[in-house]
Scaffold this motif. Structure first.
Motif, PDB file in Angstrom:
ATOM      1  N   VAL A   1      31.570   4.164  54.639  1.00  0.00           N
ATOM      2  CA  VAL A   1      30.117   3.991  54.573  1.00  0.00           C
ATOM      3  C   VAL A   1      29.426   4.898  55.590  1.00  0.00           C
ATOM      4  O   VAL A   1      28.387   5.503  55.310  1.00  0.00           O
ATOM      5  CB  VAL A   1      29.740   2.521  54.830  1.00  0.00           C
TER       6      VAL A   1
ATOM      7  N   TRP B   1      26.072   2.322  49.645  1.00  0.00           N
ATOM      8  CA  TRP B   1      25.665   1.685  50.899  1.00  0.00           C
ATOM      9  C   TRP B   1      25.575   2.712  52.023  1.00  0.00           C
ATOM     10  O   TRP B   1      24.806   2.529  52.982  1.00  0.00           O
ATOM     11  CB  TRP B   1      26.641   0.576  51.273  1.00  0.00           C
ATOM     12  N   GLY B   2      26.318   3.784  51.881  1.00  0.00           N
ATOM     13  CA  GLY B   2      26.270   4.831  52.891  1.00  0.00           C
ATOM     14  C   GLY B   2      24.992   5.653  52.866  1.00  0.00           C
ATOM     15  O   GLY B   2      24.704   6.390  53.824  1.00  0.00           O
TER      16      GLY B   2
ATOM     17  N   LEU C   1      30.642   1.979  47.969  1.00  0.00           N
ATOM     18  CA  LEU C   1      30.618   2.260  49.404  1.00  0.00           C
ATOM     19  C   LEU C   1      29.720   3.459  49.701  1.00  0.00           C
ATOM     20  O   LEU C   1      28.993   3.478  50.697  1.00  0.00           O
ATOM     21  CB  LEU C   1      32.036   2.528  49.908  1.00  0.00           C
TER      22      LEU C   1
END
Length: 650
Positions: free
Chosen positions: A228, A56-57, A53
């Protein structure tokens, strides 16, 4: 021979990259801390899942970091000859630290605030504070209650400053102007290109700049999108953003048959009843024992003995939900049947347009209408929106006129203000319609000194405040039950939104919006337990029916006591996604795409069945899109009344 570093500014560029890299490090630290403070609200199975996560952040971190550092980056690479001097570098340092630490601090607000809103703070979050007169007191209270958050921020800021100073730009003279300017122009163009791509989130021409909804693309459950995201991104992306865009695609007949937006009830009411609508601050359904009898929560404890006793003589809805996340969201949802999504409807330019509401309905029937809120007048924007709705009277802290009962933060304590309300109501000409909005069940979770120890402390800070407000309501009913108007009055009790969560069942995504709805008639005309879906926007048509309003009116909700046409449903918005509940299903969508379909028993949204049920998925999509289409277009066109049409509905 001159060192290339002294011709092409390589040292400057390397140090600038290092300083930007520091921002990524501390954004990751903030993400970890955000998760630690709110881990009970997320379904993250392993460290690997959290790191995924966080990966993707990076796109969202990049956008925020580049926005925040645009000036710093520009001043760092522009060929100004003085770039490496001590004075210039000191100016750069202050620009960098001030802008980055302010942005960084917004993440820390959500360490605490996320527990109440279940979404990252946005520009619209200021709507909750802009009308407050006691901002300084609120800030001091926040600092005292959550001193540990401020301490962690100070430690992080101290380390960030130290790391910034650890690597410095060398003071270099550039004797060869042509190589200096040539390399600087190339670096400037390349940096500009990379910055544009970083802010957009992609270099593709067809890609729009990433937005908050894009955080849901790579998550297993909707709430993980908030891991995220980062708060500076959410804030920047919502500046001057509009939640309202014209929609098309769903035939109007589908919308009409699903939501019946123009309603007309023909209930016969011999003697117009008074109505007292009580909206309790932060009163999540979790706290009320009478609404949790069938939740099967092990070792459950409730904190509302009076409301539970009242519920035995009332019609209650243990499967009701709020349509928003904040107090101001509840105002438009409950009173005008207009839900709020990413931002409050009342914070948009459309809020001043003419709208129908339960207030305009009963005003036309000769009711005296009043609004009671013990906070400083204008707090929460209630006074302004109350004027839009058309209340005859507003009673706040000013009218109460006794600061001895001021809690020091939000307003007059609930018990004395409700007694004041009872006194004012007893002087009213009947029929009257009065709305009461309480204040005491709110952070910093205090009760009057004389009641310390009287109410169970429970497991959360708010539990004793819930007990206090419940007691204040008991005293209010004890006062009014002997009044001549009492027997001809319908009382409706609900909440604006939930608050702190203790039980796992209410940590599930959908149940975070669970609120009580209770209808009490002293003659017990309305009695029982209705487990069908209900929501705040149902209260407006319900009260229209109860008061005998017979004209057509616009409402996406349904009467909870007489509507046999519209099927029950409920909707909410997490700040990034829509939740749409109907029949046995829950659909989760962003602005454009379906993210999942779940059984209604799966309140945690853990088992996506969209792929296994394409027909049901499409059916739910059309209904949800139809609602949003009608909602958006009516607001944009100012068609929030019955449009002078004669409804075919009973």
């Amino acid at each position: 021979m001159l060192n290339p570093k002294n011709i092409y500014r390589l040292n400057e560029y390397a140090v600038t990259l290092y300083r930007i890299f520091l921002a990524y490090i501390f954004y990751f630290v903030a993400r970890v801390l955000f998760f630690v403070y709110n881990k009970s609200l997320f379904s993250v199975d392993s460290v690997g899942d959290f790191l995924a996560l966080s990966f993707w952040g990076l796109s969202f971190d990049t956008t925020a970091i580049l926005y925040v550092n645009l000036l710093f980056i520009a001043l760092s690479i522009l060929p100004l000859w003085v770039n490496t001097t001590k004075v210039y570098q000191k100016i750069l340092m202050w620009i960098y630290l001030v802008t980055n630490l302010i942005a960084f601090a917004t993440n820390f607000v959500d360490f605490i605030y996320y527990n109440y809103t279940f979404t990252r703070s946005t520009f619209a979050s200021f709507e909750s504070l802009e009308n407050e007169e006691n901002k300084e007191a609120l800030l001091i209270s926040f600092m005292l209650d959550y001193w540990h958050v401020f301490l962690i921020f100070i430690i992080c800021a101290f380390i960030w400053v130290k790391l910034y100073k650890l690597v410095a730009v060398k003071n270099i003279s550039y004797p060869k102007k042509i190589p200096y300017f040539t390399s600087s122009v190339v670096a400037l163009l390349l940096t500009g290109l990379l910055t544009i791509g970083g802010i957009r989130g992609d270099f593709s021409h067809s890609t729009r700049p990433i937005n908050m909804v894009d955080a849901s693309r790579h998550v297993k459950t909707p709430e993980q999108a908030n891991i995220v995201l980062n708060t500076p991104f959410a804030f920047i992306r919502t500046i001057k953003s509009s939640d309202f865009k014209r929609r098309s695609g769903v035939p109007q007949e589908v919308i009409d048959s699903t939501f019946h937006p123009i309603k007309q009830y023909n209930d016969t009411v011999e003697n117009k009843p008074n109505v007292v609508l009580i909206i309790i601050e932060s009163f999540g359904r979790e706290y009320l024992g009478s609404f949790n009898k069938e939740m099967n929560i092990k070792d459950y404890v409730g904190y509302t003995p009076f409301i539970d006793s009242l519920a035995q003589h009332s019609l209650i809805f243990p499967n009701a939900f709020s349509n928003g996340r904040k107090s101001i969201h509840a105002m438009s949802s409950i009173l005008a049947g207009i839900p709020s999504f990413k931002i409050a409807y009342t914070s948009t330019p459309y809020a001043n347009k003419k709208i129908e509401s339960i207030i305009s309905a009963v005003n036309s029937m000769g009711y005296d209408t009043s609004f009671f809120h013990g906070a400083p007048n204008g707090s929460m924007g209630f006074l302004g929106f109350g004027n839009v709705l058309g209340y005859d009277h507003y009673y706040g802290k000013t009218e109460y006129n006794n600061d001895d009962d001021f809690d020091g933060i939000w307003g007059i304590w609930d018990e004395p203000f409700l007694q004041y309300t009872a006194q004012v109501l007893s002087e009213k000409q009947q029929p009257f319609f009065s709305t009461i909005f309480t204040v005491s069940s709110h952070a910093p979770y205090q009760v009057p000194e004389k009641y310390e120890g009287k109410f169970p402390k429970g497991d959360l800070d708010i539990h004793q405040c819930v007990g206090y407000t419940d007691y204040a309501l008991k005293q209010f009913f004890k006062t009014v039950e002997n009044e001549s108007w009492y027997k001809n009055t319908v009382f409706v009790i609900t909440a604006d939104h939930g608050n702190q969560i203790y039980y796992e069942a209410y940590q599930k995504t959908a149940n975070r919006y669970a609120v009580p709805i209770l209808i009490f008639d002293p003659n017990e005309k309305y009695k029982g337990v209705d487990h069908s879906l209900a929501q705040q926007i149902d209260i407006y048509p319900t009260l229209a029916s109860i008061t005998g309003y017979k004209k057509p009116f616009r409402s996406w909700g349904r009467s909870l006591v007489s509507d046999s046409i519209q099927k029950p449903y409920a909707l909410a918005n997490t700040g990034t996604n829509f939740l749409f509940m109907r029949d046995s299903l829950i659909m989760v969508r962003d602005d454009e795409n379906t993210l999942g379909l779940y059984q209604i028993s799966d309140k945690g949204l853990e088992h996506n069945i969209a792929g296994k049920n394409p027909l049901e998925t499409k059916k739910m999509e059309v209904m949800e899109e139809g609602f949003i289409q009608d909602y958006m277009n009516r607001i944009l066109d100012g068609r929030l009344d019955a449009e002078n049409k004669t409804s075919k509905e009973p």
